[in-house]
Design a protein around this motif. Sequence first.
Motif, PDB file in Angstrom:
ATOM      1  N   PRO A  34       2.845  -4.783  -7.712  1.00  0.00           N
ATOM      2  CA  PRO A  34       3.214  -5.098  -6.326  1.00  0.00           C
ATOM      3  C   PRO A  34       4.082  -6.354  -6.251  1.00  0.00           C
ATOM      4  O   PRO A  34       4.011  -7.221  -7.124  1.00  0.00           O
ATOM      5  CB  PRO A  34       1.870  -5.328  -5.637  1.00  0.00           C
ATOM      6  N   SER A  35       4.902  -6.433  -5.221  1.00  0.00           N
ATOM      7  CA  SER A  35       5.653  -7.663  -5.000  1.00  0.00           C
ATOM      8  C   SER A  35       4.669  -8.723  -4.502  1.00  0.00           C
ATOM      9  O   SER A  35       3.578  -8.387  -4.020  1.00  0.00           O
ATOM     10  CB  SER A  35       6.747  -7.432  -3.961  1.00  0.00           C
ATOM     11  N   PRO A  36       5.020  -9.994  -4.603  1.00  0.00           N
ATOM     12  CA  PRO A  36       4.112 -11.035  -4.110  1.00  0.00           C
ATOM     13  C   PRO A  36       3.722 -10.851  -2.639  1.00  0.00           C
ATOM     14  O   PRO A  36       2.582 -11.129  -2.265  1.00  0.00           O
ATOM     15  CB  PRO A  36       4.910 -12.324  -4.321  1.00  0.00           C
ATOM     16  N   SER A  37       4.627 -10.336  -1.816  1.00  0.00           N
ATOM     17  CA  SER A  37       4.297 -10.138  -0.395  1.00  0.00           C
ATOM     18  C   SER A  37       3.334  -8.966  -0.189  1.00  0.00           C
ATOM     19  O   SER A  37       2.629  -8.912   0.817  1.00  0.00           O
ATOM     20  CB  SER A  37       5.564  -9.926   0.426  1.00  0.00           C
ATOM     21  N   GLU A  38       3.277  -8.043  -1.138  1.00  0.00           N
ATOM     22  CA  GLU A  38       2.376  -6.886  -1.045  1.00  0.00           C
ATOM     23  C   GLU A  38       1.018  -7.136  -1.708  1.00  0.00           C
ATOM     24  O   GLU A  38       0.061  -6.428  -1.444  1.00  0.00           O
ATOM     25  CB  GLU A  38       3.000  -5.667  -1.726  1.00  0.00           C
ATOM     26  N   ALA A  39       0.957  -8.131  -2.572  1.00  0.00           N
ATOM     27  CA  ALA A  39      -0.246  -8.376  -3.362  1.00  0.00           C
ATOM     28  C   ALA A  39      -1.388  -8.908  -2.495  1.00  0.00           C
ATOM     29  O   ALA A  39      -1.181  -9.707  -1.593  1.00  0.00           O
ATOM     30  CB  ALA A  39       0.058  -9.364  -4.483  1.00  0.00           C
ATOM     31  N   ILE A  40      -2.586  -8.421  -2.785  1.00  0.00           N
ATOM     32  CA  ILE A  40      -3.803  -8.862  -2.096  1.00  0.00           C
ATOM     33  C   ILE A  40      -4.719  -9.479  -3.142  1.00  0.00           C
ATOM     34  O   ILE A  40      -5.072  -8.838  -4.133  1.00  0.00           O
ATOM     35  CB  ILE A  40      -4.504  -7.673  -1.409  1.00  0.00           C
ATOM     36  N   CYS A  41      -5.110 -10.722  -2.914  1.00  0.00           N
ATOM     37  CA  CYS A  41      -6.000 -11.405  -3.863  1.00  0.00           C
ATOM     38  C   CYS A  41      -7.427 -10.917  -3.658  1.00  0.00           C
ATOM     39  O   CYS A  41      -7.935 -10.926  -2.544  1.00  0.00           O
ATOM     40  CB  CYS A  41      -5.927 -12.914  -3.671  1.00  0.00           C
ATOM     41  N   HIS A  42      -8.044 -10.484  -4.736  1.00  0.00           N
ATOM     42  CA  HIS A  42      -9.413  -9.964  -4.681  1.00  0.00           C
ATOM     43  C   HIS A  42     -10.415 -10.936  -5.273  1.00  0.00           C
ATOM     44  O   HIS A  42     -11.608 -10.642  -5.315  1.00  0.00           O
ATOM     45  CB  HIS A  42      -9.493  -8.615  -5.416  1.00  0.00           C
ATOM     46  N   GLY A  43      -9.953 -12.059  -5.766  1.00  0.00           N
ATOM     47  CA  GLY A  43     -10.867 -13.051  -6.343  1.00  0.00           C
ATOM     48  C   GLY A  43     -11.653 -12.483  -7.503  1.00  0.00           C
ATOM     49  O   GLY A  43     -11.117 -11.800  -8.357  1.00  0.00           O
ATOM     50  N   ARG A  44     -12.946 -12.732  -7.507  1.00  0.00           N
ATOM     51  CA  ARG A  44     -13.808 -12.274  -8.603  1.00  0.00           C
ATOM     52  C   ARG A  44     -14.369 -10.879  -8.360  1.00  0.00           C
ATOM     53  O   ARG A  44     -15.127 -10.373  -9.165  1.00  0.00           O
ATOM     54  CB  ARG A  44     -14.952 -13.259  -8.803  1.00  0.00           C
ATOM     55  N   HIS A  45     -14.016 -10.266  -7.258  1.00  0.00           N
ATOM     56  CA  HIS A  45     -14.581  -8.965  -6.903  1.00  0.00           C
ATOM     57  C   HIS A  45     -13.595  -7.830  -7.183  1.00  0.00           C
ATOM     58  O   HIS A  45     -13.368  -6.978  -6.340  1.00  0.00           O
ATOM     59  CB  HIS A  45     -15.018  -8.972  -5.437  1.00  0.00           C
ATOM     60  N   VAL A  46     -13.027  -7.826  -8.364  1.00  0.00           N
ATOM     61  CA  VAL A  46     -12.069  -6.805  -8.772  1.00  0.00           C
ATOM     62  C   VAL A  46     -12.838  -5.595  -9.279  1.00  0.00           C
ATOM     63  O   VAL A  46     -13.742  -5.716 -10.100  1.00  0.00           O
ATOM     64  CB  VAL A  46     -11.130  -7.355  -9.866  1.00  0.00           C
ATOM     65  N   ALA A  47     -12.467  -4.414  -8.771  1.00  0.00           N
ATOM     66  CA  ALA A  47     -13.189  -3.193  -9.159  1.00  0.00           C
ATOM     67  C   ALA A  47     -12.264  -2.079  -9.618  1.00  0.00           C
ATOM     68  O   ALA A  47     -12.706  -0.960  -9.826  1.00  0.00           O
ATOM     69  CB  ALA A  47     -14.048  -2.715  -7.992  1.00  0.00           C
ATOM     70  N   SER A  48     -10.963  -2.368  -9.765  1.00  0.00           N
ATOM     71  CA  SER A  48     -10.034  -1.340 -10.233  1.00  0.00           C
ATOM     72  C   SER A  48      -8.826  -2.026 -10.875  1.00  0.00           C
ATOM     73  O   SER A  48      -8.599  -3.220 -10.674  1.00  0.00           O
ATOM     74  CB  SER A  48      -9.559  -0.458  -9.069  1.00  0.00           C
ATOM     75  N   PHE A  49      -8.069  -1.251 -11.638  1.00  0.00           N
ATOM     76  CA  PHE A  49      -6.867  -1.802 -12.252  1.00  0.00           C
ATOM     77  C   PHE A  49      -5.847  -2.204 -11.193  1.00  0.00           C
ATOM     78  O   PHE A  49      -5.156  -3.205 -11.340  1.00  0.00           O
ATOM     79  CB  PHE A  49      -6.256  -0.808 -13.237  1.00  0.00           C
ATOM     80  N   LYS A  50      -5.751  -1.443 -10.120  1.00  0.00           N
ATOM     81  CA  LYS A  50      -4.813  -1.771  -9.045  1.00  0.00           C
ATOM     82  C   LYS A  50      -5.176  -3.113  -8.410  1.00  0.00           C
ATOM     83  O   LYS A  50      -4.312  -3.953  -8.159  1.00  0.00           O
ATOM     84  CB  LYS A  50      -4.806  -0.661  -8.004  1.00  0.00           C
ATOM     85  N   GLU A  51      -6.461  -3.334  -8.162  1.00  0.00           N
ATOM     86  CA  GLU A  51      -6.912  -4.608  -7.600  1.00  0.00           C
ATOM     87  C   GLU A  51      -6.680  -5.756  -8.587  1.00  0.00           C
ATOM     88  O   GLU A  51      -6.279  -6.849  -8.178  1.00  0.00           O
ATOM     89  CB  GLU A  51      -8.388  -4.535  -7.224  1.00  0.00           C
TER      90      GLU A  51
END
Length: 128
Positions: A34-51
Amino acid sequence: MSLGKSVVMLLGLLFFTHFTFAAHAANSVAIPVPSPSEAICHGRHVASFKEALSTVVCIVAGDLNLPVYGGHLVLHPNRQSFESSLIAGTRFDPAYARQTASWALAVSTADRILVNEAALSALPWSQR
């Protein structure tokens, strides 16, 4: 050997390589960076490769203020698919691709991150 036979053999080898790679690539999943404007920070709660990919972009672009270039995270379901992609997609020598696929979890190029998903599946998300 005549030039005609050499050309036919070379074409046969190219078609075989292409279709072998296509068969393995059909089982692969490509996730766009994703571009920086599309990226969503998930912190420590990442549950997929996309996240995970989105979170990395957030950190690199936001926290580190470094540029992020487009590309894809390519998930290969097994070692054989990963190895085939190293040969056909990155032009690794077959022997080197086999050796690399035996130990590498991922390989990065200028526009792709090739991942052996089966090798990573045993690791918790925090280590992936």
